[in-house]
Design a protein around this motif. Structure first.
Motif, PDB file in Angstrom:
ATOM      1  N   GLU A  46       1.028  -1.204   0.224  1.00  0.00           N
ATOM      2  CA  GLU A  46      -0.138  -0.092   0.188  1.00  0.00           C
ATOM      3  C   GLU A  46       0.878   1.542  -0.182  1.00  0.00           C
ATOM      4  O   GLU A  46       0.946   2.253  -0.552  1.00  0.00           O
ATOM      5  CB  GLU A  46      -1.277   0.009   0.920  1.00  0.00           C
ATOM      6  N   LYS A  50       1.956   4.004  -4.378  1.00  0.00           N
ATOM      7  CA  LYS A  50       1.233   6.030  -4.735  1.00  0.00           C
ATOM      8  C   LYS A  50       1.946   6.090  -5.647  1.00  0.00           C
ATOM      9  O   LYS A  50       1.591   7.415  -5.474  1.00  0.00           O
ATOM     10  CB  LYS A  50       0.896   6.382  -3.189  1.00  0.00           C
ATOM     11  N   THR A  72       4.502   0.219  -9.563  1.00  0.00           N
ATOM     12  CA  THR A  72       4.044  -0.185  -9.576  1.00  0.00           C
ATOM     13  C   THR A  72       3.497  -1.575  -9.649  1.00  0.00           C
ATOM     14  O   THR A  72       3.311  -2.796  -9.110  1.00  0.00           O
ATOM     15  CB  THR A  72       2.411   0.363  -9.128  1.00  0.00           C
TER      16      THR A  72
END
Length: 256
Positions: A46, A50, A72
């Motif tokens: 998590e 971002k 990511t």
């Protein structure tokens, strides 16, 4: 009074310890290890999910046929997370006042927090553990990290499979229930801590409440400024061509 409180606390701490050397150190079970590995993996993914960084994979290719890929979705992200995941478990402490897997949590335990406060107040606290070792990593947490290293290496392919194809599935269920603990006791996965201290969820709720409180204060401030900027009752009536019958004893802002 303070000395009496210290004695009571030490008696409670001894009771929590179980009074037996064999009960004093209870190493983490495989269920507990997998549970917190999954917790930290989810948290780490998590945190690293971002960014909008893009990696140019053409670097290192002689023919220059590589392509850009989002961080990511990259192998680099997976490697960085898995290489450092077990170190994160060293941030945990042992909370002997809690039962089951909830004994592992971040933050100082209630027992040691109270003991530290007594020491800072000048109360002499005598324990088998020297004061300078109170904040050292416990044997249970050290073993938690050690077992994590083995688990991550053994189930590296499973973690990679989740990362590439199953991120919509809960990681605790996918990694622990379906693979690491398949056919074994998984009861610790359902254990949730609802207390206040040393709990990540509670800390998050507190931060959320603080942000909410700031927003409410800002709204009230905006409403107050907006009310202050409104024309007086007499001025509004004069502009609309209606004569004011009687002066108001307070402003409309006060009614709000």
């Amino acid at each position: 009074m303070a000395a009496a409180a210290a004695l009571l606390l030490l008696a409670a701490a001894a009771a929590l310890a179980g009074g037996d050397d064999s009960d004093w150190v209870r190493l983490p079970s495989k269920c507990e290890v997998c549970k917190y590995v999954a917790v930290e993996l989810k948290s780490a993914f998590e945190e690293t999910g971002k960014t909008k960084e893009v990696i140019d994979t053409k670097y290192g290719f002689l023919d220059g046929k590589g392509s850009a890929v989002k961080y990511t979705q990259s192998d680099i992200r997976l490697i960085e997370v898995t290489e450092n995941i077990c170190k994160r478990l060293l941030d945990y402490n042992l909370h002997k006042e809690r039962s089951g897997s909830n004994r592992f949590a971040k933050g100082m335990s209630e027992t040691f927090e109270t003991l530290h406060n007594l020491v800072h107040k000048g109360v002499k606290v005598v324990m088998d553990i020297p004061y300078e070792l109170w904040n050292e990593t416990s044997a249970e947490v050290a073993d938690l990290k050690k077992q994590c290293d083995v688990l991550v290496e053994e189930y590296e392919d499973v973690i990679e499979d989740w990362y590439r194809h199953h991120q919509t599935e809960d990681l605790s269920q996918f990694l622990c229930a379906n693979h690491v603990l398949k056919g074994k006791d998984t009861s610790c996965l359902a254990e949730k801590w609802t207390g206040k201290k040393g709990d990540l969820a509670s800390v998050g709720e507190k931060q959320s409440k603080k942000k909410s409180g700031k927003k409410k204060k800002k709204v009230r401030k905006d409403e107050s400024e907006g009310a202050a900027g409104l024309p007086a009752a007499g001025e509004a009536l004069e502009e609309s061509g209606v004569q004011e019958e009687a002066p108001l004893t307070h402003s409309p802002a006060d009614e709000l």
